[in-house]
Scaffold this active site. Structure first.
Site, PDB file in Angstrom:
ATOM      1  N   ARG A 266       0.710  -1.128  -0.325  1.00 15.45           N
ATOM      2  CA  ARG A 266      -0.291   0.237  -0.452  1.00 15.45           C
ATOM      3  C   ARG A 266       0.640   0.985  -0.039  1.00 15.45           C
ATOM      4  NH1 ARG A 266      -3.969   3.806  -0.967  1.00 15.45           N
ATOM      5  NH2 ARG A 266      -5.172   4.004   0.812  1.00 15.45           N
ATOM      6  N   GLU A 361     -11.725 -22.617  27.248  1.00 16.85           N
ATOM      7  CA  GLU A 361     -10.508 -23.200  28.462  1.00 16.85           C
ATOM      8  C   GLU A 361     -11.004 -21.707  29.780  1.00 16.85           C
ATOM      9  OE1 GLU A 361      -9.613 -26.119  28.520  1.00 16.85           O
ATOM     10  OE2 GLU A 361     -10.460 -26.394  26.286  1.00 16.85           O
TER      11      GLU A 361
END
Length: 380
Positions: A266, A361
């Site tokens: 870019r 978890e």
């Protein structure tokens, strides 16, 4: 951490598999909300579905560090697929190898390691989350069988898995010691998928609510002894948390790679945006955070391989890596500007996928509780 030649080889195998078999298709599978079942057969062919299982049962016999490295590689290509891989490896295959009878290993474990079957774990219920001991699913002994009734939620691969590891109450008066574990094929009458959840991320796997309606299981499919179910489900919790840290690191690494590539291509104000100090510094910070997370999970994984207590280190790795992944993915979107908000670029999907790592978890809050309870400021 210096990796051994075997660990390097396993990481390279997983990385090449992810690059060739997953990354080119992940965006399409995400949009479709499904992954071809044959993918897991191919994962098994390269040893990824029973990594820590003894080769006598079709596993790879790898150490835990190697497993965590492989999880990072698969997650860098797709988080949802890495989650199916993780559930199959641990707790399901690991628990059967550790506690299963010879018959259970012959009937079930070899199918999991070969990719013929996928495993799923049924612990969480609609009214429970971090408090796993509050489950109400009941298993009642009836002669040579157990009859199970109840409902489970947030089950990864609940509709596509072939084998379910079910955690249920066998003695409601015994508290945590009244919970047991069972294994049964998912085509068993009484196993009913209530719904498949629509999710922010991890759309490449199915997450389901499942009901057990008078599900009859032979007593021979009790895993271990009665009353050990919660220990079986939570005993390898540190392993699961290290694996989530590896997943988060993989997702963050992919976001960093995408941002780096975009910043080189870019051009603004006459030069690639990577040459603007603000962007360069952002990428430097992102790279540092990814590497810090990797070292945390590798340290915890090595402790586990050495037989050392690693609950605190596992929680630290998961807490840092999961929160780091969201920061890095968000910054990757920012570097892409408006394009980062479009699904034409990978960072939008990565951001969606990494958000859940702070939840399952054990939430970030649970990890902070675990760490605070095990502080030793005299160390280091």
């Amino acid at each position: 951490m210096q990796l051994s030649p075997d660990q390097e080889r396993i990481r390279a195998t997983a990385r090449e598999f992810a690059r060739r078999e997953i990354a080119p298709h992940a965006a399409h599978w995400d949009r479709d909300g499904a992954t071809p079942r044959s993918l897991y057969d191919r994962m098994a062919d390269v040893g990824l579905m029973g990594m820590m299982v003894d080769p006598a049962w079709g596993g790879s016999g790898a150490d835990f560090v190697s497993y965590a490295l492989a999880i990072e590689e698969i997650s860098a290509a797709d988080g949802g697929i890495s989650n199916v891989m993780a559930a199959n490896n641990s707790p399901v295959a690991a628990a059967i190898e550790q506690l299963g009878t010879e018959q259970q290993k012959t009937d079930y474990l070899t199918k999991l390691t070969s990719g013929a079957w996928l495993g799923c774990i049924h612990l969480t219920e609609p009214h429970t989350g971090s408090d796993a001991s509050a489950i109400t699913t009941r298993a009642v002994r009836d002669g040579d069988e157990y009859v199970i009734n109840g409902q489970k939620a947030f089950i990864t691969a609940g509709s596509t898995a072939d084998l379910a590891m079910i955690i249920a109450v066998t003695d409601p008066d015994a508290g945590k010691r009244g919970i047991s574990a069972f294994i049964t094929p998912t085509d068993n009458p009484g196993y009913r998928v209530i719904s498949k959840e629509n999710k922010l991320g991890h759309r490449t796997n199915d997450t389901c609510q499942v009901a057990f309606d008078d599900l009859r299981i032979p007593a021979t499919d009790l895993l271990g002894e009665e009353g050990r179910g919660l220990g079986i489900a939570l005993g390898n919790l540190s392993l699961g948390r290290i694996a989530v840290a590896a997943q988060a690191t993989g997702g963050a690494r992919a976001a960093l790679a995408a941002a780096h590539a975009y910043a080189r291509d870019r051009v603004t104000f006459g030069k690639p945006i990577i040459e603007h100090q603000a962007i360069a510094f952002d990428l430097a910070d992102m790279a540092t955070q990814v590497e810090a997370a990797r070292q945390l999970y590798l340290h915890a994984a090595q402790m586990r391989d050495l037989g050392l207590e690693c609950a605190r280190e596992a929680s630290m790795a998961k807490l840092f890596a999961s929160e780091m992944a969201e920061r890095v993915a968000s910054k990757a979107i920012q570097i892409h500007g408006g394009y980062g908000f479009l699904n034409d670029y990978p960072v939008e999907k990565i951001y969606r996928d990494v958000r859940v790592y702070q939840i399952y978890e054990g939430t970030s809050e649970v990890q902070k509780i675990m760490i605070s309870r095990n502080l030793d400021t005299s160390e280091g």
